[in-house]
Design an enzyme around this catalytic site. Structure first.
Site, PDB file in Angstrom:
ATOM      1  N   LYS A   1      -5.328 -21.946  46.010  1.00 55.41           N
ATOM      2  CA  LYS A   1      -5.164 -22.978  47.178  1.00 55.41           C
ATOM      3  C   LYS A   1      -5.985 -22.445  48.193  1.00 55.41           C
ATOM      4  CE  LYS A   1      -0.771 -22.793  47.742  1.00 55.41           C
ATOM      5  NZ  LYS A   1      -0.428 -21.825  46.632  1.00 55.41           N
TER       6      LYS A   1
ATOM      7  N   ARG B   1       6.961 -25.925  51.634  1.00 51.11           N
ATOM      8  CA  ARG B   1       7.315 -25.253  50.511  1.00 51.11           C
ATOM      9  C   ARG B   1       8.877 -25.405  49.897  1.00 51.11           C
ATOM     10  NH1 ARG B   1       3.656 -20.799  50.709  1.00 51.11           N
ATOM     11  NH2 ARG B   1       4.524 -18.989  49.455  1.00 51.11           N
TER      12      ARG B   1
ATOM     13  N   ARG C   1      -6.197 -10.095  42.945  1.00 51.84           N
ATOM     14  CA  ARG C   1      -6.554 -10.704  44.131  1.00 51.84           C
ATOM     15  C   ARG C   1      -6.541  -9.745  45.485  1.00 51.84           C
ATOM     16  NH1 ARG C   1      -3.265 -15.891  46.514  1.00 51.84           N
ATOM     17  NH2 ARG C   1      -1.691 -14.485  47.261  1.00 51.84           N
TER      18      ARG C   1
ATOM     19  N   ARG D   1      -2.263  -7.376  48.867  1.00 53.51           N
ATOM     20  CA  ARG D   1      -0.987  -7.620  49.797  1.00 53.51           C
ATOM     21  C   ARG D   1       0.155  -7.052  48.805  1.00 53.51           C
ATOM     22  NH1 ARG D   1      -1.333 -14.502  49.994  1.00 53.51           N
ATOM     23  NH2 ARG D   1       1.034 -13.790  49.586  1.00 53.51           N
TER      24      ARG D   1
ATOM     25  N   ARG E   1       8.277 -14.195  43.055  1.00 56.42           N
ATOM     26  CA  ARG E   1       7.661 -15.356  43.928  1.00 56.42           C
ATOM     27  C   ARG E   1       7.472 -16.612  42.911  1.00 56.42           C
ATOM     28  NH1 ARG E   1       2.111 -13.200  45.570  1.00 56.42           N
ATOM     29  NH2 ARG E   1       1.687 -14.898  46.998  1.00 56.42           N
TER      30      ARG E   1
HETATM   31  P1  AMP Z   1       1.478 -17.450  50.951  1.00 53.08           P
HETATM   32  O1  AMP Z   1       0.306 -16.824  51.528  1.00 53.08           O
HETATM   33  O2  AMP Z   1       1.525 -19.051  51.192  1.00 53.08           O
HETATM   34  O3  AMP Z   1       1.636 -16.985  49.309  1.00 53.08           O
HETATM   35  O4  AMP Z   1       2.913 -16.920  51.767  1.00 53.08           O
HETATM   36  C1  AMP Z   1       3.421 -15.618  51.521  1.00 53.08           C
HETATM   37  C2  AMP Z   1       4.769 -15.436  51.800  1.00 53.08           C
HETATM   38  O5  AMP Z   1       5.008 -15.946  53.246  1.00 53.08           O
HETATM   39  C3  AMP Z   1       5.764 -16.349  50.979  1.00 53.08           C
HETATM   40  O6  AMP Z   1       5.848 -15.553  49.902  1.00 53.08           O
HETATM   41  C4  AMP Z   1       7.026 -16.265  51.875  1.00 53.08           C
HETATM   42  O7  AMP Z   1       7.585 -15.094  52.207  1.00 53.08           O
HETATM   43  C5  AMP Z   1       6.268 -16.755  53.219  1.00 53.08           C
HETATM   44  N1  AMP Z   1       6.107 -18.160  53.549  1.00 53.08           N
HETATM   45  C6  AMP Z   1       4.561 -18.807  53.683  1.00 53.08           C
HETATM   46  N2  AMP Z   1       4.715 -20.208  53.804  1.00 53.08           N
HETATM   47  C7  AMP Z   1       5.969 -20.358  53.776  1.00 53.08           C
HETATM   48  C8  AMP Z   1       6.650 -21.435  53.752  1.00 53.08           C
HETATM   49  N3  AMP Z   1       6.089 -22.843  54.194  1.00 53.08           N
HETATM   50  N4  AMP Z   1       8.278 -21.413  53.658  1.00 53.08           N
HETATM   51  C9  AMP Z   1       8.677 -20.207  53.603  1.00 53.08           C
HETATM   52  N5  AMP Z   1       8.230 -19.078  53.612  1.00 53.08           N
HETATM   53  C10 AMP Z   1       6.774 -19.074  53.577  1.00 53.08           C
END
Ligand code: AMP
Length: 218
Positions: free
Chosen positions: A13, A88, A123, A156, A167
Site C-alpha cells: 500500500k 482499519r 522491508r 521497523r 499484525r
Molecule cells: P501501518 O504503518 O499502517 O502498518 O501502521 C503501523 C501501526 O500503527 C499499526 O500496527 C497500529 O499499531 C498503528 N495504526 C496505524 N493505523 C491505524 C489505524 N487506522 N487504527 C489503529 N491503529 C493504527
C-alpha cells in the site's frame, strides 16, 4: 480524487500510495506514518503508542479518528487524499461515514500471509518521507540509505517475524471485516480488488487503469 487503499500489512500500500499521490498531486494520509512520527518526536500520543505498535496491536479508534479528522482540515486535502492504513476497523469506517469524509474509490491489494511475512521482514523505511524499500525486491541505490535524501533507513520494530504474525492476526480479525463493509457500499464508492503479488509496475498500471475511469464526486 479520494481513495482508500486497503490490504494487509506488507501488501504494498505504501509503495503504491507514493506513486498515486505523486500522479494526482494529493497527500497520502497514513495513520501509521503519523503515529511513527509521534513516537519519534516523543509526543504524549507517541509515548502511549510506542509499546502498542511494537506489539502489533492497534491504536484506539477514538485516537485515530481524531488524528484523521484534524489532518483533513489541512488545505492540502482540498484536491483529495489517499488513505493508507485507515480505516482499519469497522468503527473507524462508521466514523468516516458519519463524519462525511468523502470517498470515491476503494482498492484492495491481496497477498497471502506467507508472502507478506517474507516481504515485511526485508522491508526498510525512510522515516521522514514514508518511502518504502525492500532489501531484495526494491533495494535502495545505496545500501540502507534513502534514494532522495541519502538519510539512513530504518527496520521497523514491528517488522520482525513474531510481531508480523501478530499484525496479520489483527488484520484478519479486525480489518478484514471492512472488505464486506465496503462491498456493501459499492454503489457509493466502487470497490476493486487486485493481486498485490505482481510486479510493482504491473500493479501500478492496474491501479491507473481503475482510477482513470473514476469520476470524483464534487
Ligand atoms: P501501518 O504503518 O499502517 O502498518 O501502521 C503501523 C501501526 O500503527 C499499526 O500496527 C497500529 O499499531 C498503528 N495504526 C496505524 N493505523 C491505524 C489505524 N487506522 N487504527 C489503529 N491503529 C493504527
Amino acid at each position: 480524487m479520494r481513495i482508500v487503499l486497503l490490504g494487509p500489512p506488507g501488501a504494498g500500500k505504501g509503495t503504491q500510495a507514493e506513486f498515486i499521490c505523486h500522479h494526482y498531486g494529493i497527500p497520502k494520509i497514513s495513520t501509521g506514518d503519523m503515529l511513527r512520527a509521534a513516537v519519534a518526536a516523543h509526543t504524549p500520543i507517541g509515548q502511549k503508542m510506542k509499546k502498542i505498535m511494537e506489539e502489533g496491536r492497534l491504536a484506539s479508534d477514538d485516537l485515530i479518528i481524531d488524528l484523521v479528522k484534524e489532518r483533513l482540515t489541512a488545505p492540502d486535502c482540498k484536491p483529495g487524499y489517499l488513505f493508507d492504513g485507515f480505516p482499519r476497523t469497522v468503527p473507524q469506517a462508521n466514523a468516516m461515514e458519519a463524519l462525511k469524509m468523502g470517498l470515491d474509490v476503494v482498492i484492495e491489494l491481496t497477498v497471502p500471509d506467507e508472502v507478506l511475512i517474507s516481504r515485511l521482514s526485508g522491508r526498510r523505511i525512510h522515516l521522514n518521507s514514508g518511502r518504502v524499500y525492500h532489501v531484495q525486491f526494491n533495494p535502495p541505490k545505496i545500501d540502507n540509505r534513502d534514494d532522495e535524501t541519502g538519510e539512513p533507513l530504518i527496520h521497523r520494530e514491528d517488522d520482525y517475524e513474531e510481531t508480523i504474525r501478530k499484525r496479520l492476526q489483527v488484520y484478519h480479525q479486525q480489518t478484514e471485516p471492512l472488505i464486506h463493509w465496503f462491498k456493501e457500499r459499492a454503489l457509493f464508492h466502487p470497490y476493486f480488488q487486485i493481486s498485490g503479488e505482481d510486479s510493482l509496475e504491473s500493479i501500478q498500471q492496474k491501479i491507473m487503469d481503475i482510477l482513470k475511469n473514476i469520476r470524483p464526486k464534487g
